[in-house]
Design a protein around this motif. Structure first.
Motif, mmCIF file in Angstrom:
data_model
loop_
_atom_site.group_PDB
_atom_site.id
_atom_site.type_symbol
_atom_site.label_atom_id
_atom_site.label_comp_id
_atom_site.label_asym_id
_atom_site.label_seq_id
_atom_site.Cartn_x
_atom_site.Cartn_y
_atom_site.Cartn_z
ATOM 1 N N ASP A 346 22.754 30.192 -39.294
ATOM 2 C CA ASP A 346 23.236 29.090 -40.119
ATOM 3 C C ASP A 346 24.711 29.247 -40.468
ATOM 4 O OD1 ASP A 346 23.337 26.853 -41.671
ATOM 5 O OD2 ASP A 346 22.127 27.635 -43.305
ATOM 6 N N VAL A 347 25.079 30.420 -41.009
ATOM 7 C CA VAL A 347 26.461 30.678 -41.401
ATOM 8 C C VAL A 347 27.133 31.509 -40.315
ATOM 9 C CG1 VAL A 347 27.962 31.743 -43.138
ATOM 10 C CG2 VAL A 347 25.842 30.611 -43.837
ATOM 11 N N PRO A 348 28.298 31.100 -39.814
ATOM 12 C CA PRO A 348 28.970 31.851 -38.755
ATOM 13 C C PRO A 348 29.375 33.238 -39.234
ATOM 14 C CG PRO A 348 30.405 30.131 -39.613
ATOM 15 C CD PRO A 348 29.056 29.889 -40.194
ATOM 16 N N PRO A 349 29.294 34.251 -38.364
ATOM 17 C CA PRO A 349 29.595 35.626 -38.783
ATOM 18 C C PRO A 349 31.022 35.795 -39.287
ATOM 19 C CG PRO A 349 29.432 35.471 -36.385
ATOM 20 C CD PRO A 349 28.913 34.181 -36.944
ATOM 21 N N GLN A 350 31.965 34.983 -38.805
ATOM 22 C CA GLN A 350 33.351 35.099 -39.250
ATOM 23 C C GLN A 350 33.507 34.821 -40.734
ATOM 24 O OE1 GLN A 350 32.263 33.381 -36.649
ATOM 25 N NE2 GLN A 350 33.523 33.745 -34.835
ATOM 26 N N GLN A 351 32.541 34.156 -41.327
ATOM 27 C CA GLN A 351 32.622 33.796 -42.737
ATOM 28 C C GLN A 351 31.851 34.764 -43.638
ATOM 29 O OE1 GLN A 351 31.428 29.737 -43.222
ATOM 30 N NE2 GLN A 351 32.890 28.951 -41.743
ATOM 31 N N VAL A 352 31.323 35.830 -43.063
ATOM 32 C CA VAL A 352 30.493 36.765 -43.822
ATOM 33 C C VAL A 352 31.235 38.093 -43.982
ATOM 34 C CG1 VAL A 352 28.270 37.926 -43.990
ATOM 35 C CG2 VAL A 352 28.421 35.672 -42.894
ATOM 36 N N ARG A 353 31.522 38.454 -45.232
ATOM 37 C CA ARG A 353 32.169 39.731 -45.550
ATOM 38 C C ARG A 353 31.109 40.813 -45.659
ATOM 39 N NH1 ARG A 353 37.034 42.181 -44.925
ATOM 40 N NH2 ARG A 353 37.687 43.402 -46.733
ATOM 41 N N VAL A 354 31.313 41.961 -44.975
ATOM 42 C CA VAL A 354 30.294 43.009 -44.900
ATOM 43 C C VAL A 354 30.907 44.377 -45.213
ATOM 44 C CG1 VAL A 354 28.599 44.179 -43.440
ATOM 45 C CG2 VAL A 354 28.982 41.721 -43.170
ATOM 46 N N GLN A 355 30.230 45.123 -46.075
ATOM 47 C CA GLN A 355 30.544 46.537 -46.321
ATOM 48 C C GLN A 355 29.403 47.374 -45.769
ATOM 49 O OE1 GLN A 355 33.171 48.472 -47.921
ATOM 50 N NE2 GLN A 355 31.917 50.022 -46.923
ATOM 51 N N ASP A 404 22.536 33.960 -49.955
ATOM 52 C CA ASP A 404 21.359 34.303 -49.155
ATOM 53 C C ASP A 404 21.496 33.863 -47.702
ATOM 54 O OD1 ASP A 404 21.230 31.649 -50.153
ATOM 55 O OD2 ASP A 404 19.098 31.544 -49.678
ATOM 56 N N ARG A 405 22.171 32.737 -47.469
ATOM 57 C CA ARG A 405 22.324 32.276 -46.080
ATOM 58 C C ARG A 405 23.222 33.218 -45.292
ATOM 59 N NH1 ARG A 405 25.010 27.219 -46.316
ATOM 60 N NH2 ARG A 405 24.338 26.720 -44.219
ATOM 61 N N SER A 406 24.245 33.755 -45.924
ATOM 62 C CA SER A 406 25.096 34.741 -45.258
ATOM 63 C C SER A 406 24.290 35.998 -44.933
ATOM 64 C CB SER A 406 26.288 35.096 -46.154
ATOM 65 O OG SER A 406 27.134 33.983 -46.341
ATOM 66 N N GLY A 426 28.002 39.732 -55.690
ATOM 67 C CA GLY A 426 29.179 39.038 -55.172
ATOM 68 C C GLY A 426 29.012 38.649 -53.721
ATOM 69 N N ARG A 427 30.076 38.111 -53.126
ATOM 70 C CA ARG A 427 29.963 37.541 -51.775
ATOM 71 C C ARG A 427 29.858 38.582 -50.677
ATOM 72 N NH1 ARG A 427 34.729 37.289 -48.594
ATOM 73 N NH2 ARG A 427 33.816 35.568 -47.420
ATOM 74 N N THR A 428 30.248 39.849 -50.926
ATOM 75 C CA THR A 428 30.196 40.877 -49.890
ATOM 76 C C THR A 428 28.765 41.356 -49.689
ATOM 77 O OG1 THR A 428 32.441 41.630 -50.372
ATOM 78 C CG2 THR A 428 31.019 43.143 -49.174
ATOM 79 N N VAL A 429 28.299 41.302 -48.446
ATOM 80 C CA VAL A 429 26.963 41.775 -48.090
ATOM 81 C C VAL A 429 27.047 43.265 -47.780
ATOM 82 C CG1 VAL A 429 25.056 41.544 -46.462
ATOM 83 C CG2 VAL A 429 26.316 39.510 -47.193
ATOM 84 N N LEU A 430 26.134 44.052 -48.365
ATOM 85 C CA LEU A 430 26.113 45.503 -48.159
ATOM 86 C C LEU A 430 25.056 45.857 -47.124
ATOM 87 C CD1 LEU A 430 26.934 48.416 -48.922
ATOM 88 C CD2 LEU A 430 25.208 48.308 -50.740
#
Length: 465
Positions: A346-355, A404-406, A426-430
């Motif tokens: 659903d959400v493009p990977p470029q828009q997902v911040r990941v740690q 959740d979509r990210s 927050g917006r960063t997914v761990l």
């Protein structure tokens, strides 16, 4: 976001309906001088460059419309949307580049236009340039950041946008997913919709549809511009002198422009752009290096990828297409084995911040996972850490429920992982890498337009594609 109306101002001139229809339209344009006393400007290239800005002016909107489309509150007197539009020298191509309003920018030294008080250079978010110094400081700042010389300036507000869309008979928009935003009142089910001016304003203003926030909104704005071009060039607007004048006069009634842009320029464009179609346009956003770059006293900003951004703006200066031609396979050469199809998300990977954290005793696992996610398109921090525990067997994806979509996009790239909601994260997914980690699966946005920060052409994103 009202910038779509500014693009239509350029495109509508392609009707070439003659001076009789255009007579008197110049009188409706409020003039500004964005180039006053500017020095050391970039060298002019080939083609014509427009700086199109959208402000939140709403003085002429009725109380009923404000309630229906949730336009209450005081305007910030800043630019919600900024786009560079480059018309190629051969008049065969329009390149539209979105500049995030929260971009990290450094204002040049300037004087307050009201008090005359001098200001030293200082960092801001890009949209603050307008609030501090109006069109002139906005143009100076954009030219300093892009090294692209601006030839014309166009400014559109809420009123102009709504009235222009209504005068055109609405604009057709397609969405692959349901879009809901409580802030703007946007509610669209999957499918095709013809939006009125007020509904279109909700569509281009919405930034709480998902965790992509303003970056996702920019892409919807670009999609709307493509649909607007299709409506203008294929809906009879340009071929009907009465309709053309109605739409043009509606738009020009609240647009602000530099003194050298008027009906003569529109007619000149029209003569050269009679065959303009959605496929003649291409859309891109400035490549992002850090979507959450902290600046003391300002907060979180959007930091451009300096190297990639420089390459993008160099193409504009040199009048080159942003999208390279698709190479064909030479005759007689066997086709290569097809690569595995990416998983639709659903959400493009470029828009997902990941740690990434390493939850095991396997040396270097965190770095491998970070690199693999980044290679797939995710916006990783690039600094994997050691987890609190070292005996994690199943990879964990910890996320804020608001994003959740990210998180589901990350889960698709790490099949078999455990999703764990953490309120307030927050917006960063761990991602806590476990000993079960095998590989990262390629993913792409289900909506191919939404999933690309790279260049797309208008015909790829309008309805029917």
């Amino acid at each position: 976001m009202r910038i779509a109306a500014g693009v239509s101002l350029v495109v509508l001139g392609s009707g070439a309906v003659g001076h009789a229809v255009m007579t008197g339209l110049d009188t409706g344009i409020e003039r500004v001088d964005p180039f006053k006393d500017m020095k050391n400007r970039p060298q002019a290239g080939h083609g014509v460059n427009f700086l199109l800005v959208g402000t939140d002016g709403r003085d002429k909107i009725t109380p009923e419309e404000k309630r229906e489309y949730r336009l209450g509150g005081e305007p910030c007197h800043c630019t919600d949307t900024i786009m560079l539009v480059h018309l190629s020298a051969d008049q065969q191509r329009a390149s539209v580049v979105s500049l995030p309003r929260d971009s990290y920018a450094e204002l040049p030294a300037h004087q307050d236009p009201v008090t005359g008080r001098p200001h030293r250079p200082h960092p801001v978010k890009l949209n603050a340039a307008y609030a501090e110094g109006g069109p002139n400081l906005t143009v100076r700042t954009v030219e300093n950041m892009t090294r692209v010389k601006i030839d014309h300036y166009l400014e559109v507000d809420f009123t102009s946008f709504m009235r222009t869309v209504d005068a055109m008979g609405g604009v057709e928009i397609c969405t692959a997913k349901a879009l809901h935003d409580q802030n703007t009142g946007l509610h669209l089910l999957p499918g095709t919709h013809r939006l009125t001016g007020g509904q279109a304003l909700q569509y281009v203003r919405s930034r709480h549809v998902d965790g992509a926030a303003d970056l996702g909104r920019m892409q919807r704005q670009q999609r709307f511009v493509a649909a607007l071009i299709k409506q203008a060039t294929g809906g009879g607007v340009l071929l009907n002198p009465v309709k053309f004048k109605e739409v043009s006069s509606t738009l020009l009634g609240s647009v602000r422009a530099d003194k050298d842009f008027g009906s003569e320029q529109m007619l000149a464009l029209g003569q050269a752009m009679r065959g303009f179609t959605p496929s003649s346009s291409e859309f891109a956003s400035v490549p992002i290096g850090d979507a959450s770059y902290p600046v003391k006293g300002i907060g979180s900003t959007v930091k451009w990828d300096d190297q990639k951004a420089a390459q993008l703006f160099e193409s504009l200066r040199e009048d080159r297409p942003l999208a390279p031609p698709r190479p064909g396979r030479p005759a007689g050469r066997p086709a290569a084995a097809a690569a595995p199809s990416p998983v639709a998300v659903d959400v493009p990977p470029q828009q997902v911040r990941v740690q990434v954290e390493n939850g095991t005793r396997i040396d270097g696992l965190g770095g491998r996972v970070d690199s693999a996610l980044r290679a797939t398109g995710f916006d990783t921090t690039g600094t994997p850490a050691s987890g609190a525990g070292r005996d994690v067997r199943r990879t964990v994806i910890a996320y804020d429920p608001r994003w959740d979509r990210s998180a589901r996009t990350v889960a698709a790239a790490l099949p078999g992982s455990e999703l764990r909601a953490v309120a307030g994260q927050g917006r960063t997914v761990l991602v806590i890498a476990g000993s079960d980690y095998a590989k990262v699966v390629p993913v792409r946005a289900e909506d191919p337009y939404q999933g690309e920060f790279g260049v797309v052409t208008g015909d790829q994103v309008v309805c029917g594609k």
